[in-house]
Design a protein around this motif. Structure first.
Motif, PDB file in Angstrom:
ATOM      1  N   LYS A 135       0.817  -1.219   0.000  1.00 22.36           N
ATOM      2  CA  LYS A 135       0.000   0.000   0.000  1.00 22.36           C
ATOM      3  C   LYS A 135       0.851   1.269   0.000  1.00 22.36           C
ATOM      4  O   LYS A 135       0.516   2.249  -0.656  1.00 22.36           O
ATOM      5  N   VAL A 190       0.804   8.958  -0.023  1.00 22.53           N
ATOM      6  CA  VAL A 190       0.251   7.926   0.862  1.00 22.53           C
ATOM      7  C   VAL A 190      -0.820   8.532   1.766  1.00 22.53           C
ATOM      8  O   VAL A 190      -1.877   7.934   1.990  1.00 22.53           O
ATOM      9  N   LYS A 192      -2.679  11.119   1.101  1.00 19.88           N
ATOM     10  CA  LYS A 192      -3.874  11.399   0.288  1.00 19.88           C
ATOM     11  C   LYS A 192      -4.671  10.132   0.035  1.00 19.88           C
ATOM     12  O   LYS A 192      -5.908  10.133   0.045  1.00 19.88           O
ATOM     13  N   GLN A 193      -3.935   9.048  -0.165  1.00 16.09           N
ATOM     14  CA  GLN A 193      -4.588   7.758  -0.373  1.00 16.09           C
ATOM     15  C   GLN A 193      -5.421   7.390   0.854  1.00 16.09           C
ATOM     16  O   GLN A 193      -6.556   6.940   0.736  1.00 16.09           O
ATOM     17  N   GLU A 197      -9.559   6.901   1.549  1.00 13.53           N
ATOM     18  CA  GLU A 197     -10.203   5.747   2.196  1.00 13.53           C
ATOM     19  C   GLU A 197     -10.990   6.160   3.435  1.00 13.53           C
ATOM     20  O   GLU A 197     -11.416   5.315   4.216  1.00 13.53           O
TER      21      GLU A 197
END
Ligand code: ATP
Ligand code: MG
Lengths: 254, 218
Positions: A135, A190, A192-193, A197
């Motif tokens: 991830k 990461v 922002k990811q 979620e």
């Protein structure tokens, strides 16, 4: 659930070091899945506020709530220790200096929490670690020791380590401030990811552009008080307070 | 005078037995010195104030007085009040405690030098105070003090010779036995010295390898 309780709530938080009062009554409510950025000049109390949320700093007054449980309960000794350890497992924290465990491999850094605190088997912890490494874009780095990684890689491992505990909230204290400029983006990506979620996040940052892009709510602090808060559009693009304007002018000019 | 080693092979068994005891005592007393050293350092640093002061004083006493005297106190002193420890265990424990004082000193400094961010990271994951020390702070302090604790273990190896005064059949005592039968002190003491030297070299090599590995991990 129509009347959702906030994920994190701070009520009239005060904190003094000796006679120096660094937080002068802070209120904040963060709904589930929301992202709040905290900005402000050096020494304004941003880190102290963030560290109060998981009680790395003990507040002098006020209440801290996590998902309906009071964090700073007036328990004593062992009972408090047990209580706070449980609370902290539900809050991931990412530090400016990464604070990876240098004597453990990347895998071990990520696995030790779930194995020792959550009773995960080695295989399950390993699998979770590998998923998280994928991830954060570090597949295959599990066997490395932290001092073999770049700053950006270290911080992404630190994020994976925090996520491995499956926290309800993530706290970031200037996660990219210690990084070389060219390594900032990989960490921001990461984060922002995670935002995508719907992870609930409190982010102390000095990157105004990132704050504008990622947050639902921005808090501008100065001298231990919240001077101005609201949507990024409100606070960053159309600030009403002089202090906010002065701070932003200085920060956007360089 | 001519050196004549022709008598040595006949006492090979005796000398090698002495060497094995020396190595065994080094391992046991070394383990005691590290274990007690860690415990003392942790208790001094994180224990109640009174315990801390007391331990500091006791450690100083062990470093400030001769090992030989401490062994006599343990062996003859205690037997005077009816506590009879076997010579072997007196030696192991006495030597172990003596070097524990030095190790505690080194480890105390190393514990203080561990970045506070390490404990914060562990606490933020939800580790309790004790677990934070055990899994994160102590291992890092031990790694960073590996060279100095290794040196202490080498000193300890040499000081096992002192145990000959308690009648423990280590290398020096067994060399003396051979000498009393052969009247060849030069030869047997030289052989003993060579054996200490070899064990010492082996320990230094192991330490160097371990230190290099520890360097990777810091
Ligand atoms: N352990 C401490 N003891 C005494 N004063 C402290 C301590 N920690 C922080 N302070 C003081 O509290 C104030 C707020 O510090 P804090 O670290 O929260 O600011 P900050 O907004 O995070 O600043 P920066 O942007 O530089 O990280 C500062 O005046 C600081 O000097
Ligand atoms: Mg700060």
């Amino acid at each position: 659930m129509s009347t959702q309780r906030p994920m994190v709530e701070l009520r009239n938080i005060r904190k003094s070091y000796g006679t120096l009062e660094v937080l002068k009554g802070i209120d904040l409510s963060v709904e589930r899945g929301r992202i709040v950025s905290i900005i402000g000049p050096s020494g304004s109390g941003k880190s102290t506020l963030l560290r109060s949320v998981n009680m790395l700093e003990e507040v002098s007054a006020g209440e801290i709530w996590l998902d309906g449980t009071q964090v700073n309960q007036p328990l004593s000794g062992r009972a408090f220790e047990r209580h706070i350890n449980g609370i902290r497992q539900a809050m991931g924290m990412v530090f400016q200096q990464f604070n990876l465990f240098p004597h453990l491999t990347v895998h071990q850094n990520i696995m030790i929490g779930p194995m020792r605190l959550k009773g995960l088997s080695k295989d399950a912890a390993r699998q979770r670690a590998d998923e998280l490494l994928a991830k954060v874009g570090l597949t295959g780095k599990g066997g490395s020791y932290p001092n073999r990684l770049s700053g950006g890689q270290k911080q992404r491992v630190a994020i994976a380590r925090a996520l491995a505990m499956q926290p309800k909230v993530m706290l970031f204290d200037e996660a990219t401030s210690a990084l070389d400029p060219e390594l900032v983006d990989e960490v921001n990506l990461v984060m922002k990811q995670l935002a995508g979620e719907h992870m609930t996040m409190l982010i102390v940052t000095h990157e105004m552009r990132f704050a504008a892009e990622v947050s639902d709510h921005v808090l501008f602090m100065d001298g231990g008080v919240v001077v101005e808060q609201g949507t990024p559009d409100r606070v960053l693009a159309n600030p009403t307070e002089d202090r906010t304007r002065a701070f932003l002018r200085k920060h956007l000019s360089n | 005078m001519m050196l004549d080693f022709s008598q040595v092979p006949g006492y090979g068994g005796l000398i090698l037995t002495g060497l094995l005891w020396t190595i065994l005592i080094t391992c046991l007393a070394g383990a005691v010195s590290i274990l007690l050293g860690v415990l003392a350092a942790v208790a001094t640093l994180y224990g109640p104030r009174l315990v801390s002061l007391l331990l500091r004083e006791v450690a100083f006493l062990f470093m400030a007085t001769p090992l030989l005297l401490q062994l006599y106190l343990l062996y003859y002193g205690l037997s005077q009040v009816g506590i009879l420890l076997p010579a072997f265990w007196t030696g192991v424990i006495g030597l172990g405690i003596h070097y524990a004082a030095y190790n505690a000193d080194i480890l105390g400094a190393a514990l203080k030098a561990v970045d506070p961010g390490q404990a914060e990271a562990a606490r933020s994951l939800g580790f309790a105070r004790g677990a934070t020390l055990l899994h994160f702070v102590i291992p890092q302090a031990m790694l960073s003090s590996l060279p100095q604790m290794g040196n202490n273990s080498i000193m300890l190896l040499k000081d096992t010779a002192v145990l000959s005064v308690l009648g423990i059949a280590e290398l020096v005592l067994n060399a003396q036995r051979a000498i009393s039968e052969t009247y060849r002190p030069f030869e047997f003491y030289l052989v003993a010295a060579a054996l200490y030297y070899i064990v010492n070299l082996a320990m230094e090599l192991a330490l160097k390898v371990a230190s290099r590995r520890a360097e990777v991990v810091r």
